[in-house]
Design an enzyme around this catalytic site. Structure first.
Site, short mmCIF file in Angstrom:
data_model
loop_
_atom_site.label_atom_id
_atom_site.label_comp_id
_atom_site.label_asym_id
_atom_site.label_seq_id
_atom_site.Cartn_x
_atom_site.Cartn_y
_atom_site.Cartn_z
N GLY A 246 0.81 -1.21 0.00
CA GLY A 246 0.00 0.00 0.00
C GLY A 246 0.84 1.26 0.00
N VAL A 249 2.95 0.98 -4.03
CA VAL A 249 2.09 1.03 -5.23
C VAL A 249 0.84 1.88 -4.94
CG1 VAL A 249 0.79 -0.33 -6.91
CG2 VAL A 249 2.96 -1.19 -6.03
N GLU A 288 -15.05 3.00 0.19
CA GLU A 288 -15.88 1.99 0.86
C GLU A 288 -15.09 1.49 2.06
OE1 GLU A 288 -18.83 1.39 0.14
OE2 GLU A 288 -19.14 1.71 -1.99
N CYS A 322 -17.13 -6.24 5.76
CA CYS A 322 -17.43 -4.87 6.19
C CYS A 322 -18.88 -4.73 6.63
CB CYS A 322 -17.14 -3.91 5.05
SG CYS A 322 -17.96 -4.41 3.52
P1 NAD Z 1 -6.49 -2.03 4.41
O1 NAD Z 1 -7.15 -0.70 4.48
O2 NAD Z 1 -5.38 -2.30 5.31
O3 NAD Z 1 -5.93 -2.28 2.92
C1 NAD Z 1 -6.75 -2.10 1.79
C2 NAD Z 1 -5.86 -1.82 0.59
O4 NAD Z 1 -5.21 -0.56 0.76
C3 NAD Z 1 -4.76 -2.84 0.39
O5 NAD Z 1 -4.59 -3.10 -0.99
C4 NAD Z 1 -3.53 -2.13 0.95
O6 NAD Z 1 -2.31 -2.59 0.40
C5 NAD Z 1 -3.82 -0.70 0.53
N1 NAD Z 1 -3.09 0.33 1.28
C6 NAD Z 1 -2.59 0.24 2.54
N2 NAD Z 1 -1.97 1.39 2.86
C7 NAD Z 1 -2.08 2.22 1.80
C8 NAD Z 1 -1.64 3.55 1.53
N3 NAD Z 1 -0.95 4.27 2.42
N4 NAD Z 1 -1.95 4.11 0.33
C9 NAD Z 1 -2.65 3.41 -0.59
N5 NAD Z 1 -3.08 2.14 -0.39
C10 NAD Z 1 -2.81 1.56 0.79
O7 NAD Z 1 -7.68 -3.09 4.57
P2 NAD Z 1 -7.59 -4.66 4.70
O8 NAD Z 1 -7.04 -5.04 6.01
O9 NAD Z 1 -6.95 -5.21 3.47
O10 NAD Z 1 -9.17 -5.01 4.65
C11 NAD Z 1 -10.00 -4.92 5.77
C12 NAD Z 1 -10.72 -3.59 5.85
O11 NAD Z 1 -11.45 -3.34 4.64
C13 NAD Z 1 -11.75 -3.54 6.94
O12 NAD Z 1 -11.69 -2.32 7.62
C14 NAD Z 1 -13.08 -3.66 6.20
O13 NAD Z 1 -14.20 -3.13 6.86
C15 NAD Z 1 -12.78 -2.91 4.95
N6 NAD Z 1 -13.72 -3.31 3.89
C16 NAD Z 1 -14.69 -2.42 3.49
C17 NAD Z 1 -15.62 -2.82 2.53
C18 NAD Z 1 -16.71 -1.88 2.05
O14 NAD Z 1 -17.28 -2.13 0.98
N7 NAD Z 1 -17.06 -0.84 2.76
C19 NAD Z 1 -15.55 -4.09 2.00
C20 NAD Z 1 -14.56 -4.95 2.45
C21 NAD Z 1 -13.64 -4.55 3.39
#
Ligand code: NAD
Length: 518
Positions: A246, A249, A288, A322
Site C-alpha cells: 500500500g 504502489v 468503501e 465490512c
Molecule cells: P487495508 O485498508 O489495510 O488495505 C486495503 C488496501 O489498501 C490494500 O490493498 C492495501 O495494500 C492498501 N493500502 C494500505 N496502505 C495504503 C496507503 N498508504 N496508500 C494506498 N493504499 C494503501 O484493509 P484490509 O485489512 O486489506 O481489509 C480490511 C478492511 O477493509 C476492513 O476495515 C473492512 O471493513 C474494509 N472493507 C470495506 C468494505 C466496504 O465495501 N465498505 C468491503 C470490504 C472490506
C-alpha cells in the site's frame, strides 16, 4: 460491494437451529481464448512474479518479494513479487494511452467488452472459488455465491448500458456525462475479485481505463483474475494490475497526476490517507470503508427464526466482512431467551473448521496478525470491557491449532460504549446488546462512528420500514439479512465512506457532468 449469499437460499430449521444452504445458480460456460496460465492448482508452492500491463503479462521492475502462508496451517505456500513506483508508472502510462481512444467508445462496444470479460469469469469460476478458499480461508458456502454475485454484477452493467442516459436535457441545457479518466482501484483481501468485478465493470461501462492494486495478500486470487483479463482480450491498457504494498504502489496511485479518480475499499484509516493524498491533484474518490453494523430485532420478531440468521449475518465471511452484523440489538425483556438460542446456534452450526468443507460456516483469519488482532479484541472484551462471555473465548478451537482459527465467540449484555461494540474486529465475534424500547434501539444502533449497513427484523413489515427509515446506514435490510439487489446503491455514511457503488449510482461515480448551455 455485494458480500451476500443472495443466490443461495438459507433454510433455517428452528428446532435444532441447523443451517442448510442450497444453490440455485447456473451460468453458461464459454471462453474465447486462454492466457498462458501461471496459476496452477496442482502445484502446492506458487510463484506470482508477473503483472498485467498494457494487455501483457510482464516481469516487474520491483525485486522485493513477500512470502504467503496458508491460513489453515501456516505452511509457506506462495511468494509474490512486489511492484514499485516504476511498475505503477508503467501501468498508469498504459491506462492513459488506452483512455484516449476508449473515452470515445460507444455503450455497445463497452457492453461487448464486458460480455467478453463475463465469459472469461464464467470459464474460470471454480478457480476463482478455490483461490479464495485456499488463499484467505473464505468458507465455501460464502465464496461460491460470492463469485456468482461478482459475475452478476458484470451482467448488471451490461444491462444498464442498454439504456443509461449519457446525455440528458436539464432546463434548456444539454448535460453530457463523460468518463472521469483513468481510475486507480485499491482493494483489500477479503473479497478481492468481487471488488475488482464491481469496480472494473462500472469503470468500463463509463468509459474509463484503470490500474488495479489488489491487496498484497491476494496474489493467487489476483493471478486468476489477470488470466481472466487476458482471456477477455480487452483493448491493451484498458485494465492493468500491479501487485505491491500500500505504501508503495498504493501511494504512487494516490500521488500520480494522471490518475483522475480512486475507488478504494478497505479500512477507514487507509481510506483517510488516500483521501488526503488524492486532494493534492483533486482526484475524485469513492471510499468503501469499515463498519460495525447493527442488527435490530424488534420485540414482535420470531426469535427462533431470526436469530440463526442473525448469527449467520454476524459470522459472514468468518466475520471478515465490512457489512457483518456484529451488533445484535435485542429487547432487554427477551435477553435470556435470545442468549439460549444464540448459544445453541453457534455451538451447533457455527463451529470453525476447514473452509473447503461445504458444511463449515466459520473459517480462519487471513493471517497470523489478523488472528492476533481478533484474540486481542476477545481479551479486551473479557478483561477491559468486562463483558459477559456467552460462548467461545480466547485461544484456538481444539484440533485447529496450526491455523489462524479463533473460537466462534459471543459476548452478551454488552454496553454499546464498550470497545468491542464500537471498534471493527473483523473476526467471528458477536456482541448482543440489550435495549429498553424501540427509540432506545434506534439510538443505540446509530451510536457508532460507522454507517455502512444495518438490519431490522419484525413481524410487521411496516414497523421494520419505520425503524429502517431512522437508521443512519447506506443500506438497511429488513427481515432478511441476506436480501440482495445488485442495482441498489451500496456505500457508507459517516466514517464508513464517501460515495456509492453498483447499478446506476455505480456508473455515475465514474462520470463527470458537462453542461452545454445556450
Ligand atoms: P487495508 O485498508 O489495510 O488495505 C486495503 C488496501 O489498501 C490494500 O490493498 C492495501 O495494500 C492498501 N493500502 C494500505 N496502505 C495504503 C496507503 N498508504 N496508500 C494506498 N493504499 C494503501 O484493509 P484490509 O485489512 O486489506 O481489509 C480490511 C478492511 O477493509 C476492513 O476495515 C473492512 O471493513 C474494509 N472493507 C470495506 C468494505 C466496504 O465495501 N465498505 C468491503 C470490504 C472490506
Amino acid at each position: 460491494m455485494s458480500l451476500f449469499l443472495f443466490r443461495y437460499i438459507i433454510i433455517v430449521y428452528p428446532i435444532n437451529y441447523t443451517v442448510f444452504i442450497v444453490s440455485n445458480a447456473r451460468l453458461p460456460e464459454s471462453c474465447r481464448r486462454s492466457a498462458p496460465p501461471i496459476f496452477n492448482k496442482e502445484n502446492p508452492m506458487q510463484h506470482y512474479h508477473q503483472f498485467f500491463i498494457n494487455g501483457q503479462f510482464v516481469t516487474p521492475h520491483g525485486k522485493e518479494t513477500l512470502d504467503l502462508f496458508s491460513p489453515v496451517d501456516n505452511q509457506h505456500v506462495a511468494q509474490v513479487t512486489l511492484g514499485d513506483e516504476t511498475d505503477t508508472q508503467r501501468a498508469v502510462a498504459a491506462a492513459k494511452a488506452a483512455q484516449k481512444s476508449f473515452a470515445d467508445s460507444t455503450p455497445a462496444q463497452r457492453a461487448a467488452y464486458l460480455q467478453s470479460f463475463k465469459r472469461a469469469l464464467e470459464h474460470r469460476k471454480s478457480d476463482l472459488v478455490e483461490a479464495m478458499i485456499e488463499e484467505y480461508g473464505g468458507v465455501r458456502v460464502f465464496v461460491e455465491p460470492l463469485i456468482e454475485g461478482a459475475i452478476a454484477d458484470v451482467q448488471t452493467m451490461i444491462d444498464l448500458l442498454e439504456s443509461y442516459p449519457f446525455e440528458r436535457r436539464v432546463g434548456s441545457s444539454l448535460v453530457c456525462l463523460q468518463p472521469v479518466g483513468v481510475v486507480g482501484v485499491v482493494i483489500p483481501w477479503n473479497a478481492s475479485n468481487l471488488f475488482i468485478c464491481g469496480k472494473i465493470s462500472a469503470a468500463i461501462a463509463a468509459g474509463c481505463a484503470s490500474v488495479i492494486k489488489p491487496s498484497e495478500l491476494s496474489a493467487r486470487q489476483t493471478q486468476v483474475m489477470m488470466e481472466c483479463f487476458a482471456a477477455a482480450d480487452l483493448p491493451a491498457g484498458l485494465v492493468n494490475v500491479v501487485n505491491g504494498l500500500g505504501n508503495v504502489v498504493g501511494n504512487e496511485i494516490t500521488r500520480h497526476p494522471d490518475i483522475a479518480k480512486i475507488t478504494f475499499t478497505g479500512s477507514t484509516n487507509v481510506g483517510k490517507t488516500i483521501a488526503r493524498g488524492a486532494v493534492e491533484s483533486m482526484k475524485r474518490v469513492t471510499l468503501e470503508l469499515g463498519g460495525k453494523s447493527p442488527n435490530v430485532i424488534l420485540d414482535d420478531a420470531d426469535l427462533a427464526q431470526v436469530l440463526p440468521q442473525a448469527v449467520g449475518a454476524a459470522y459472514m465471511n468468518s466475520g471478515q466482512a465490512c457489512v457483518a452484523a456484529t451488533r445484535l440489538l435485542v429487547p432487554q425483556s427477551k435477553l435470556a431467551e435470545v442468549n439460549a438460542i444464540v448459544k445453541a446456534t453457534v455451538e451447533q452450526a457455527f463451529q470453525p473448521g476447514n473452509p473447503s468443507d461445504a458444511k463449515v460456516m466459520v473459517g480462519p483469519a487471513v493471517s497470523r496478525s489478523q488472528y492476533e488482532r481478533v484474540q486481542e479484541y476477545i481479551r479486551i472484551g473479557i478483561e477491559d470491557d468486562g463483558a459477559e462471555l456467552l460462548t467461545g473465548g480466547l485461544g484456538k478451537p481444539t484440533g485447529l491449532e496450526a491455523g489462524n482459527f479463533s473460537k466462534a465467540t459471543v459476548f452478551t449484555n454488552v454496553g454499546n460504549n464498550m470497545r468491542i461494540a464500537q471498534e471493527e474486529i473483523f473476526g467471528p465475534v458477536l456482541c448482543i446488546i440489550p435495549y429498553q424500547d424501540e427509540a432506545d434501539a434506534v439510538a443505540i444502533a446509530n451510536d457508532t462512528a460507522y454507517g455502512l449497513a444495518a438490519y431490522v427484523s419484525s413481524a410487521s413489515r411496516e414497523r421494520a420500514l419505520a425503524v429502517a427509515a431512522k437508521l443512519d446506514a447506506g443500506q438497511v435490510k429488513i427481515n432478511n439479512p441476506f436480501a440482495h439487489d445488485n442495482q441498489a446503491p451500496f456505500g457508507g455514511m459517516k466514517q464508513s465512506g464517501i460515495g456509492r457503488e453498483y447499478g446506476e449510482f455505480g456508473i455515475s461515480a465514474y462520470l463527470e457532468p458537462k453542461a452545454i448551455v445556450g
